[in-house]
Design a protein around this motif. Structure first.
Motif, PDB file in Angstrom:
ATOM      1  N   UNK A 184     -11.681  -3.348  -0.070  1.00  0.00           N
ATOM      2  CA  UNK A 184     -11.298  -3.193   1.392  1.00  0.00           C
ATOM      3  C   UNK A 184      -9.889  -3.395   1.924  1.00  0.00           C
ATOM      4  N   UNK A 185      -9.092  -4.263   0.927  1.00  0.00           N
ATOM      5  CA  UNK A 185      -7.672  -4.539   1.362  1.00  0.00           C
ATOM      6  C   UNK A 185      -6.910  -3.408   1.113  1.00  0.00           C
ATOM      7  N   UNK A 186      -7.228  -2.756  -0.208  1.00  0.00           N
ATOM      8  CA  UNK A 186      -6.570  -1.343  -0.277  1.00  0.00           C
ATOM      9  C   UNK A 186      -6.683  -0.441   0.634  1.00  0.00           C
ATOM     10  N   UNK A 187      -7.732  -0.279   1.457  1.00  0.00           N
ATOM     11  CA  UNK A 187      -7.930   0.749   2.376  1.00  0.00           C
ATOM     12  C   UNK A 187      -6.992   0.322   3.507  1.00  0.00           C
ATOM     13  N   UNK A 188      -6.889  -1.033   3.961  1.00  0.00           N
ATOM     14  CA  UNK A 188      -5.917  -1.158   5.004  1.00  0.00           C
ATOM     15  C   UNK A 188      -4.568  -1.158   4.614  1.00  0.00           C
ATOM     16  N   UNK A 189      -4.214  -1.597   3.350  1.00  0.00           N
ATOM     17  CA  UNK A 189      -2.777  -1.355   2.818  1.00  0.00           C
ATOM     18  C   UNK A 189      -2.513   0.247   2.907  1.00  0.00           C
ATOM     19  N   UNK A 190      -3.598   1.112   2.679  1.00  0.00           N
ATOM     20  CA  UNK A 190      -3.114   2.368   2.693  1.00  0.00           C
ATOM     21  C   UNK A 190      -2.504   2.949   4.214  1.00  0.00           C
ATOM     22  N   UNK A 191      -3.143   2.266   5.171  1.00  0.00           N
ATOM     23  CA  UNK A 191      -2.483   2.400   6.527  1.00  0.00           C
ATOM     24  C   UNK A 191      -1.393   1.488   7.011  1.00  0.00           C
ATOM     25  N   UNK A 216      -0.964  -4.525   6.743  1.00  0.00           N
ATOM     26  CA  UNK A 216      -0.724  -5.331   5.641  1.00  0.00           C
ATOM     27  C   UNK A 216      -1.539  -6.876   6.144  1.00  0.00           C
ATOM     28  N   UNK A 217      -1.542  -7.185   7.499  1.00  0.00           N
ATOM     29  CA  UNK A 217      -2.209  -8.306   7.856  1.00  0.00           C
ATOM     30  C   UNK A 217      -3.701  -8.287   7.526  1.00  0.00           C
ATOM     31  N   UNK A 218      -4.267  -7.039   7.879  1.00  0.00           N
ATOM     32  CA  UNK A 218      -5.654  -6.970   7.780  1.00  0.00           C
ATOM     33  C   UNK A 218      -6.034  -7.167   6.330  1.00  0.00           C
ATOM     34  N   UNK A 219      -5.359  -6.297   5.392  1.00  0.00           N
ATOM     35  CA  UNK A 219      -5.321  -6.124   4.045  1.00  0.00           C
ATOM     36  C   UNK A 219      -4.997  -7.711   3.454  1.00  0.00           C
ATOM     37  N   UNK A 220      -4.220  -8.187   4.126  1.00  0.00           N
ATOM     38  CA  UNK A 220      -3.971  -9.986   3.549  1.00  0.00           C
ATOM     39  C   UNK A 220      -5.266 -10.552   3.529  1.00  0.00           C
ATOM     40  N   UNK A 221      -5.981 -10.656   4.884  1.00  0.00           N
ATOM     41  CA  UNK A 221      -7.262 -11.364   4.945  1.00  0.00           C
ATOM     42  C   UNK A 221      -8.151 -11.126   3.825  1.00  0.00           C
ATOM     43  N   UNK A 222      -8.487  -9.564   3.568  1.00  0.00           N
ATOM     44  CA  UNK A 222      -9.532  -9.032   2.429  1.00  0.00           C
ATOM     45  C   UNK A 222      -8.976  -9.662   1.085  1.00  0.00           C
ATOM     46  N   UNK A 223      -7.537  -9.603   0.962  1.00  0.00           N
ATOM     47  CA  UNK A 223      -7.136  -9.962  -0.394  1.00  0.00           C
ATOM     48  C   UNK A 223      -7.315 -11.458  -0.492  1.00  0.00           C
ATOM     49  N   UNK A 224      -7.133 -11.965   0.297  1.00  0.00           N
ATOM     50  CA  UNK A 224      -7.320 -13.599   0.124  1.00  0.00           C
ATOM     51  C   UNK A 224      -8.675 -13.945  -0.135  1.00  0.00           C
ATOM     52  N   UNK A 225      -9.630 -13.216   0.556  1.00  0.00           N
ATOM     53  CA  UNK A 225     -11.054 -13.323   0.293  1.00  0.00           C
ATOM     54  C   UNK A 225     -11.450 -13.071  -1.107  1.00  0.00           C
ATOM     55  N   UNK A 233      -1.733  -9.152  -3.415  1.00  0.00           N
ATOM     56  CA  UNK A 233      -1.174 -10.248  -2.330  1.00  0.00           C
ATOM     57  C   UNK A 233       0.287 -10.277  -2.403  1.00  0.00           C
ATOM     58  N   UNK A 234       0.582 -10.467  -3.779  1.00  0.00           N
ATOM     59  CA  UNK A 234       2.101 -10.270  -3.674  1.00  0.00           C
ATOM     60  C   UNK A 234       2.910  -8.979  -3.061  1.00  0.00           C
ATOM     61  N   UNK A 235       2.178  -7.707  -3.414  1.00  0.00           N
ATOM     62  CA  UNK A 235       2.454  -6.542  -2.731  1.00  0.00           C
ATOM     63  C   UNK A 235       2.591  -6.883  -1.260  1.00  0.00           C
ATOM     64  N   UNK A 236       1.612  -7.207  -0.454  1.00  0.00           N
ATOM     65  CA  UNK A 236       1.294  -7.569   1.047  1.00  0.00           C
ATOM     66  C   UNK A 236       2.584  -8.322   1.283  1.00  0.00           C
ATOM     67  N   UNK A 237       2.893  -9.334   0.775  1.00  0.00           N
ATOM     68  CA  UNK A 237       3.874 -10.240   1.429  1.00  0.00           C
ATOM     69  C   UNK A 237       5.264  -9.736   1.187  1.00  0.00           C
ATOM     70  N   UNK A 238       5.402  -8.865  -0.237  1.00  0.00           N
ATOM     71  CA  UNK A 238       6.682  -8.096  -0.100  1.00  0.00           C
ATOM     72  C   UNK A 238       6.922  -7.123   0.950  1.00  0.00           C
ATOM     73  N   UNK A 239       5.731  -6.452   1.728  1.00  0.00           N
ATOM     74  CA  UNK A 239       5.819  -5.641   2.732  1.00  0.00           C
ATOM     75  C   UNK A 239       6.015  -6.024   3.767  1.00  0.00           C
ATOM     76  N   UNK A 240       5.448  -7.550   4.070  1.00  0.00           N
ATOM     77  CA  UNK A 240       5.280  -8.400   5.230  1.00  0.00           C
ATOM     78  C   UNK A 240       6.679  -9.073   5.454  1.00  0.00           C
ATOM     79  N   UNK A 241       7.694  -9.043   4.283  1.00  0.00           N
ATOM     80  CA  UNK A 241       8.890  -9.616   4.047  1.00  0.00           C
ATOM     81  C   UNK A 241       8.608 -11.151   4.519  1.00  0.00           C
TER      82      UNK A 241
END
Length: 560
Positions: free
Chosen positions: A107-114, A117-126, A147-155
């Motif tokens: 589910x996190x991957x789906x939101x990362x595709x769009x 990243x904040x929504x993806x972050x929640x699913x990756x944490x779960x 998770x590391x990739x998400x925070x890279x994109x979120x700076x």
């Protein structure tokens, strides 16, 4: 034609077990034959039922997850999300902890595709939280990298640093992990440590090549190096790495990467005032952008066609599933009815057996009672015969005594002049019977005489068999009064006159029922009337009370 192919695939798969379908579906999935894999997973998912075994529930959740993966690969993100959520629902309902972290990660991957990243972050944490409960290090590593990739994109360098440290603690050799090294390069880039960032990205580039990772990872490292050089305003170096990345993207048809690279190159050449190259890459950017839009449109059309075909299969599978459920329900009802019938038959059989045994025991008891009554009748008969014999003997002795007394009297008259009788000779009665039972009570001797008279009537006559045999009749036959007769019967036998007489009648009826030669053709009612009963009902009741069986049964046994 495609529909026929899907129909044939469905017909060949529908009878297989869930585990077999998952095995076949996984093989198709690994070979990227997604339509056949989707049919296998759809059949398994549609079989889900809350009452099915735990292992089958786990396979259903897995099938939903795989369906989500297929739709994700086909860029059908809405359908992918729906499949993942259904898988998650089954997992939570059945406590399938081993699948839950994978579903959250997808589910996190789906939101990362769009790029959400904040929504993806929640699913990756779960996903990461749930992965800690199943001790799957490889899955934890994948989720941690996401998770590391998400925070890279979120700076978000602070959180990125936390997960990088966590990755260092988790990995056995973090220096040889592409994602860890690349993320450290991004962290240094965000911190402004450009030379350090470049060293990390070059290390990541080397790892991508030596580990034969997807070309996309080489492109990612090259673009990160280019970003560092651009921040250092070393545009020639940035151009060099972007061109290397462009070659890899073109060679491997990475269109999304190409459009980003051409946009970056246009930016670099614009800063360098290289108009011809700026226009060239701007045109390439526009062409690729149009091509991507066209391909996305074509892909969308293909996906719609694919989804339509899959929806048809899904409807067919659902219809077949409903039909199977109806068959199962009918079968269950038939089984229930059969069980009820069997139980009923068993109960009836048991009842019949118990009834038969009870009847058999009852018949045996009746035979014992009849045999006992036979013995009583025979005993009464023998007692009467003995009584008659004794009375006959007593009568003869009385006659002998009377003759002797007569002879003695004659001898006394001849030898004695005194006209008086000897003192030991009783005077003869004068012919008139003495007056009996005068007064209000009887003496003991009178009672014995009256009892003897009553027994004489009852034992040696059949007067009691007359319907009009009454207390007055008995008093007349015994030369007594009704009150004395009633008194003696009550005192001696503890019964009233009617009960006393009716018991004698039952004894006689019992004897007559046994006498098949004389009374064999008599009905029970005729026997009852012959012994003095007016009411057949009273006769039947008293007969059963005294003998233990009904007169009809008694007669049947006597005749049998």
């Amino acid at each position: 034609m495609a529909k026929n192919r899907y129909d044939q695939a469905y017909e060949s798969f529908k009878s297989l077990s869930n585990s077999k379908l998952i095995d076949i579906g996984d093989r198709y999935y690994d070979k990227e034959v997604m339509d056949s894999a989707l049919i296998c997973y759809t059949i398994v998912s549609r079989r889900y039922d809350t009452h099915m075994p735990h292992e089958d529930k786990k396979l259903s959740a897995y099938a939903y997850m795989r369906l989500g993966n297929i739709h994700y690969i086909m860029y059908n993100y809405v359908q992918a999300q729906d499949m993942y959520l259904q898988s998650l629902e089954v997992c939570k309902e059945c406590d399938l902890d081993s699948i839950i972290p994978r579903v959250y990660n997808n589910l996190g991957n789906i939101y990362s595709s769009f790029n959400d990243f904040k929504k993806a972050e929640n699913y990756y944490k779960q996903a990461y939280k749930n992965s800690q409960t199943i001790a799957d290090s490889s899955l934890s590593k994948i989720i941690l990298n996401n998770l590391i990739g998400v925070y890279c994109n979120l700076n978000d360098n602070k959180t990125l640093k936390y997960y990088l440290n966590l990755s260092d603690q988790t990995l056995k050799d973090s220096n040889n992990d592409y994602f860890n090294i690349s993320a450290k390069g991004v962290w240094n880039l965000n911190e402004g440590n450009y030379p350090t960032s470049i060293r990390y990205q070059k290390r990541a580039l080397h790892l991508a090549d030596s580990l034969h990772l997807d070309p996309l990872y080489e492109c990612s490292a090259l673009t990160n190096i280019s970003d560092a050089f651009m921040n250092m305003q070393r545009y020639d170096s940035a151009e060099c790495y972007l061109l290397k990345c462009a070659d890899i993207a073109v060679e491997n048809r990475l269109l999304d990467m190409q459009i980003n690279i051409y946009r970056e190159l246009s930016y670099v050449y614009n800063i360098q005032n290289k108009a011809d190259k700026f226009l060239h890459y701007t045109k390439l950017y526009q062409n690729i952008n149009d091509s991507i839009k066209g391909m996305r449109g074509y892909r969308s059309i293909k996906n719609v066609e694919f989804l339509f075909e899959m929806n048809q299969i899904d409807k067919q599978i659902t219809a077949m599933r409903m039909e199977q459920l109806l068959k199962d329900a009918r079968y269950a009802n038939q089984q229930l009815i059969l069980l009820i019938v069997c139980i009923t038959l068993a109960m009836i059989t048991l009842f019949l057996i118990l009834t038969y045994r009870q009847k058999h025991q009852l018949q045996r008891s009746y035979k014992d009672i009849f045999k006992r009554n036979q013995e009583i009748v025979e005993s009464d008969k023998q007692a009467k015969q003995r009584d008659l014999k004794y009375k006959e003997e007593i009568k003869k002795k009385d006659e002998s005594i009377a003759q002797l007394q007569q002879q003695i009297a004659e001898l006394s008259i001849d030898n004695v002049d005194d006209p008086e009788l000897p003192a030991n000779v009783e005077p003869k009665p004068n012919g008139d019977p003495p007056q009996k039972y005068q007064g209000s009570s009887l003496s003991k001797e009178q009672k014995e005489q009256l009892l003897q008279a009553i027994n004489e009537v009852m034992d040696n006559t059949l007067e009691f068999c007359n319907v009009d045999f009454t207390l007055e009749k008995m008093a007349y036959l015994t030369n007594s009064k009704t009150k004395y007769v009633s008194q003696i019967i009550n005192e001696v036998y503890g019964k009233n006159f009617n009960r006393f007489v009716n018991e004698y009648r039952i004894k006689e009826a019992r004897s007559r029922l046994m006498n098949t030669e004389t009374y064999g053709n008599y009905t029970v009612k005729a026997i009852a009337q012959s012994v003095g009963f007016k009411s057949n009902t009273n006769f039947n009741q008293l007969f059963k009370e005294l003998t233990g069986i009904t007169p009809s049964m008694y007669q049947d046994m006597a005749q049998g």
